[in-house]
Design an enzyme around this catalytic site. Structure first.
Site, PDB file in Angstrom:
ATOM      1  CE1 TYR A  25      -8.716  -5.893   2.426  1.00  0.00           C
ATOM      2  CE2 TYR A  25      -6.813  -6.327   3.828  1.00  0.00           C
ATOM      3  CZ  TYR A  25      -7.429  -5.605   2.828  1.00  0.00           C
ATOM      4  OH  TYR A  25      -6.743  -4.600   2.209  1.00  0.00           O
ATOM      5  CD  GLU A  26      -8.622  -7.840  -2.080  1.00  0.00           C
ATOM      6  OE1 GLU A  26      -9.113  -7.975  -3.203  1.00  0.00           O
ATOM      7  OE2 GLU A  26      -7.428  -7.573  -1.878  1.00  0.00           O
ATOM      8  CB  SER A  52      -0.854   0.081   1.270  1.00  0.00           C
ATOM      9  OG  SER A  52      -1.620  -1.055   1.438  1.00  0.00           O
ATOM     10  CB  ALA A  87       1.282  -0.209   4.714  1.00  0.00           C
ATOM     11  CG  HIS A 126      -4.808  -7.298   1.158  1.00  0.00           C
ATOM     12  ND1 HIS A 126      -4.791  -6.506   0.038  1.00  0.00           N
ATOM     13  CD2 HIS A 126      -3.772  -6.897   1.943  1.00  0.00           C
ATOM     14  CE1 HIS A 126      -3.768  -5.646   0.143  1.00  0.00           C
ATOM     15  NE2 HIS A 126      -3.137  -5.867   1.283  1.00  0.00           N
ATOM     16  CG  ASN A 184      -0.643   2.636  11.826  1.00  0.00           C
ATOM     17  OD1 ASN A 184      -0.538   2.188  10.666  1.00  0.00           O
ATOM     18  ND2 ASN A 184      -1.032   1.906  12.835  1.00  0.00           N
ATOM     19  CG  HIS A 244      -3.523  -2.464  -3.312  1.00  0.00           C
ATOM     20  ND1 HIS A 244      -2.349  -3.025  -2.892  1.00  0.00           N
ATOM     21  CD2 HIS A 244      -4.093  -1.937  -2.224  1.00  0.00           C
ATOM     22  CE1 HIS A 244      -2.225  -2.845  -1.592  1.00  0.00           C
ATOM     23  NE2 HIS A 244      -3.274  -2.196  -1.163  1.00  0.00           N
ATOM     24  CG  MET A 270      -4.613  -6.159   7.814  1.00  0.00           C
ATOM     25  SD  MET A 270      -6.042  -5.151   7.379  1.00  0.00           S
ATOM     26  CE  MET A 270      -6.113  -4.032   8.799  1.00  0.00           C
ATOM     27  CB  SER A 271      -0.418  -8.174   3.098  1.00  0.00           C
ATOM     28  OG  SER A 271       0.669  -7.345   3.448  1.00  0.00           O
ATOM     29  CG  HIS A 315      -6.985   2.497   3.248  1.00  0.00           C
ATOM     30  ND1 HIS A 315      -6.026   1.509   3.295  1.00  0.00           N
ATOM     31  CD2 HIS A 315      -7.164   2.767   1.931  1.00  0.00           C
ATOM     32  CE1 HIS A 315      -5.645   1.206   2.071  1.00  0.00           C
ATOM     33  NE2 HIS A 315      -6.318   1.956   1.220  1.00  0.00           N
TER      34      HIS A 315
END
Ligand code: HPA
Length: 274
Positions: A84-85, A29, A112, A82, A234, A60, A210-211, A246
């Site tokens: 979560y998709e 990201s 990220a 990802h 962050n 993306h 998350m990846s 995001h």
């Protein structure tokens, strides 16, 4: 699955008749600027590669680029699917195995991530030393395809230590601080709760995202060497008063891109000299 991979390889080779670079870089990201820094580029939209995974998340673009980055050949993947998709992890298996089938040897994963370490704040870069799979999923579940690798792959050096040395050398040359740490994958799509972050810290995590973990697992299974770098966007949940969004992730990712480009340039130079 073999048929899908063959079709993808065919489409990529049809678009790019030249040599396939030894190194692929997956751009996380907010790291799109790296793709813009390539020259002599063959660009394929993922949509133009039949069967290749199509990401849906904002930020993306979904492009495969083969070109040179400060004179060094490289294959870049802009956009990833990802977990979560909701497409499961078949897309990750295809994604990584297409690279293997093309002849890529080294997969450089970037992402990220949120930091669990106070003095590794937004804008920091972290070489991934190891990971914790806390996603609840594994891309190798199901029948094992022996043509790619063994049923029970070793993950003792999932992030190649020799490649990590090269990342540090490149960072030093570029005058950029490069932290080191353990990356923990949560499934998302929600950011973590403060209690989860405290738990993850107790488990030994330094960064959370998350990846990356599924890609790393599939790559290790099929014998690709992996290097990993997190861009810290962050401090993780509960560590600061800034709400997690995001947009913030994208903004901070973009700010660190210049320094990451410097490291990756030196890394490519060293890897291609091996
Ligand atoms: N948590 C999970 N994923 C992330 C974060 C985070 O704090 N920051 C960027 N990606």
């Amino acid at each position: 699955m073999g048929e899908i991979i063959d079709k993808c390889v065919e489409a990529i080779r049809a678009a790019h008749s030249g040599a396939i670079p030894r190194v692929a870089i997956q751009l996380g990201s907010g790291l799109n600027a790296i793709a813009d820094a390539l020259s002599d580029t063959t660009i394929l939209s993922y949509a133009d590669i039949p069967g290749f995974p199509q990401p849906s998340v904002e930020g993306h673009a979904g492009r495969l680029l083969i070109g040179t980055f400060q004179g060094e050949p490289v294959l870049c993947l802009q956009g990833r699917v990802h977990y979560y998709e909701g497409q499961g992890l078949e897309p990750v298996r295809i994604f990584v195995r297409v690279l293997k089938a093309l002849g890529v040897e080294i997969l450089t994963l970037t992402n990220a991530a949120g930091s669990l370490v106070e003095d590794m704040g937004p804008g920091s870069l972290m070489a991934i030393t190891d990971h914790i799979n806390s996603s609840g999923a594994n891309p190798l579940i199901g029948a094992n395809d022996e043509t790619f690798g063994p049923r029970f792959p070793d993950m003792s050096n999932a992030y190649d230590p020799a490649l990590r040395v090269l990342l540090h050398e490149a960072a030093e040359e570029a005058g950029t601080k490069l932290h080191e740490g353990v990356y923990l994958m949560a499934s998302g799509p929600n950011f973590e709760t403060p209690a989860e972050i405290r738990a993850f810290r107790a488990l030994g995590a330094d960064a959370v995202g998350m990846s990356t973990v599924p890609e790393c697992i599939v790559a290790n299974h099929c014998g690709l060497r992996v290097a990993g770098i997190s861009t810290i966007t962050n401090l993780a949940a509960g560590m600061s008063n800034v709400p997690l969004t995001h947009d913030e992730t994208m903004r901070e990712g973009a700010m660190a891109t210049g320094r990451l480009i410097g490291i990756l340039a030196g890394f490519l130079k060293r890897v291609n000299a091996l």
